[in-house]
Design a protein around this motif. Structure first.
Motif, PDB file in Angstrom:
ATOM      1  N   ILE A   9       0.298  41.916  56.607  1.00  0.00           N
ATOM      2  CA  ILE A   9       1.459  42.417  57.309  1.00  0.00           C
ATOM      3  C   ILE A   9       2.556  42.140  56.633  1.00  0.00           C
ATOM      4  O   ILE A   9       2.817  41.244  55.897  1.00  0.00           O
ATOM      5  N   LEU A  10       3.522  43.341  56.301  1.00  0.00           N
ATOM      6  CA  LEU A  10       4.693  43.117  55.589  1.00  0.00           C
ATOM      7  C   LEU A  10       5.869  43.549  56.366  1.00  0.00           C
ATOM      8  O   LEU A  10       5.842  43.839  57.500  1.00  0.00           O
ATOM      9  N   ASN A  13      10.494  47.344  55.566  1.00  0.00           N
ATOM     10  CA  ASN A  13      10.974  48.172  54.460  1.00  0.00           C
ATOM     11  C   ASN A  13      10.537  47.747  53.130  1.00  0.00           C
ATOM     12  O   ASN A  13      11.184  48.066  52.124  1.00  0.00           O
ATOM     13  N   ALA A  14       9.344  47.173  53.190  1.00  0.00           N
ATOM     14  CA  ALA A  14       8.886  46.766  52.011  1.00  0.00           C
ATOM     15  C   ALA A  14       8.289  48.064  51.139  1.00  0.00           C
ATOM     16  O   ALA A  14       7.658  48.889  51.759  1.00  0.00           O
ATOM     17  N   SER A  15       8.460  47.879  49.803  1.00  0.00           N
ATOM     18  CA  SER A  15       8.255  49.168  48.956  1.00  0.00           C
ATOM     19  C   SER A  15       6.674  48.825  48.326  1.00  0.00           C
ATOM     20  O   SER A  15       5.900  49.783  47.969  1.00  0.00           O
ATOM     21  N   PHE A  16       6.472  47.485  48.132  1.00  0.00           N
ATOM     22  CA  PHE A  16       5.330  46.957  47.357  1.00  0.00           C
ATOM     23  C   PHE A  16       4.693  45.848  48.369  1.00  0.00           C
ATOM     24  O   PHE A  16       5.460  45.171  48.983  1.00  0.00           O
ATOM     25  N   GLY A  21       0.115  44.070  45.738  1.00  0.00           N
ATOM     26  CA  GLY A  21       0.950  44.904  44.839  1.00  0.00           C
ATOM     27  C   GLY A  21       1.107  46.244  44.969  1.00  0.00           C
ATOM     28  O   GLY A  21       1.616  46.941  44.090  1.00  0.00           O
ATOM     29  N   ALA A  22       0.202  46.755  46.098  1.00  0.00           N
ATOM     30  CA  ALA A  22       0.154  48.292  46.356  1.00  0.00           C
ATOM     31  C   ALA A  22       1.459  48.826  46.747  1.00  0.00           C
ATOM     32  O   ALA A  22       2.131  48.431  47.576  1.00  0.00           O
ATOM     33  N   PRO A  23       1.823  49.967  46.235  1.00  0.00           N
ATOM     34  CA  PRO A  23       3.002  50.784  46.664  1.00  0.00           C
ATOM     35  C   PRO A  23       2.699  51.163  48.185  1.00  0.00           C
ATOM     36  O   PRO A  23       1.624  51.476  48.592  1.00  0.00           O
ATOM     37  N   GLN A  24       3.958  50.991  48.901  1.00  0.00           N
ATOM     38  CA  GLN A  24       3.778  51.270  50.300  1.00  0.00           C
ATOM     39  C   GLN A  24       4.378  52.493  50.709  1.00  0.00           C
ATOM     40  O   GLN A  24       4.801  52.827  51.969  1.00  0.00           O
ATOM     41  N   PHE A  25       4.506  53.475  50.028  1.00  0.00           N
ATOM     42  CA  PHE A  25       5.153  54.821  50.123  1.00  0.00           C
ATOM     43  C   PHE A  25       4.209  55.956  49.718  1.00  0.00           C
ATOM     44  O   PHE A  25       3.304  55.703  48.913  1.00  0.00           O
TER      45      PHE A  25
END
Length: 154
Positions: A9-10, A13-16, A21-25
């Motif tokens: 759960i993040l 607006n998390a980028s990673f 450490g996985a990118p979220q975009f």
């Protein structure tokens, strides 16, 4: 929002992912911005990575965060990083643990980075690390701060 890789759960607006450490975009999205490859610091500014004696040095440059542009020479055997005011490199943000990580100079002169069981982890080039040897131009992420390591030539 959940991590694309591990399901953690993040923040919305998390980028990673703070966990893996996985990118979220989506890198295939038309909104993805291409970032140009940067030449080495020495090619851009031949004197930038030298101390007053003209010798090359190991240093960190903060690339993002409230202290962007700040430089820290890694001249001691150990350099601590964290939110604690006694840290050698103070990164004042709640995303940084009080005693987050330590940079260490090995007997051969290389610089290693070790995470000190921080809550949000320490990342090098987008990969979460416990301990690793740094190479020039490696991007280190500690909390919301991105730092670029520039190594002295051995």
């Amino acid at each position: 929002m959940n991590c694309r890789r591990c399901g953690e759960i993040l923040n919305a607006n998390a980028s990673f992912c703070w966990s893996c450490g996985a990118p979220q975009f989506d890198t295939r999205s038309p909104e993805t911005i291409a970032v140009p490859v940067i030449n080495t610091l020495e090619e851009l500014h031949p004197e930038a990575n030298k101390n007053p004696m003209g010798e090359h040095r190991d240093e960190l440059v903060i690339a993002s965060g409230t202290q962007a542009g700040s430089r820290f020479e890694l001249k001691d055997e150990m350099t601590t990083v964290g939110r604690h005011e006694a840290s050698d490199i103070l990164l004042d943000d709640v995303s940084v643990s009080r005693r987050h990580a330590v940079f260490t100079r090995t007997a051969s002169g290389r610089i290693t980075l070790r995470d000190l069981n921080s809550l949000n982890g320490t990342y090098v080039n987008g990969e979460r690390v416990e301990e690793t040897v740094l190479h020039s131009a490696d991007e280190v992420q500690i909390g919301k701060f991105k730092l670029v390591f520039w190594g002295a030539t051995l």
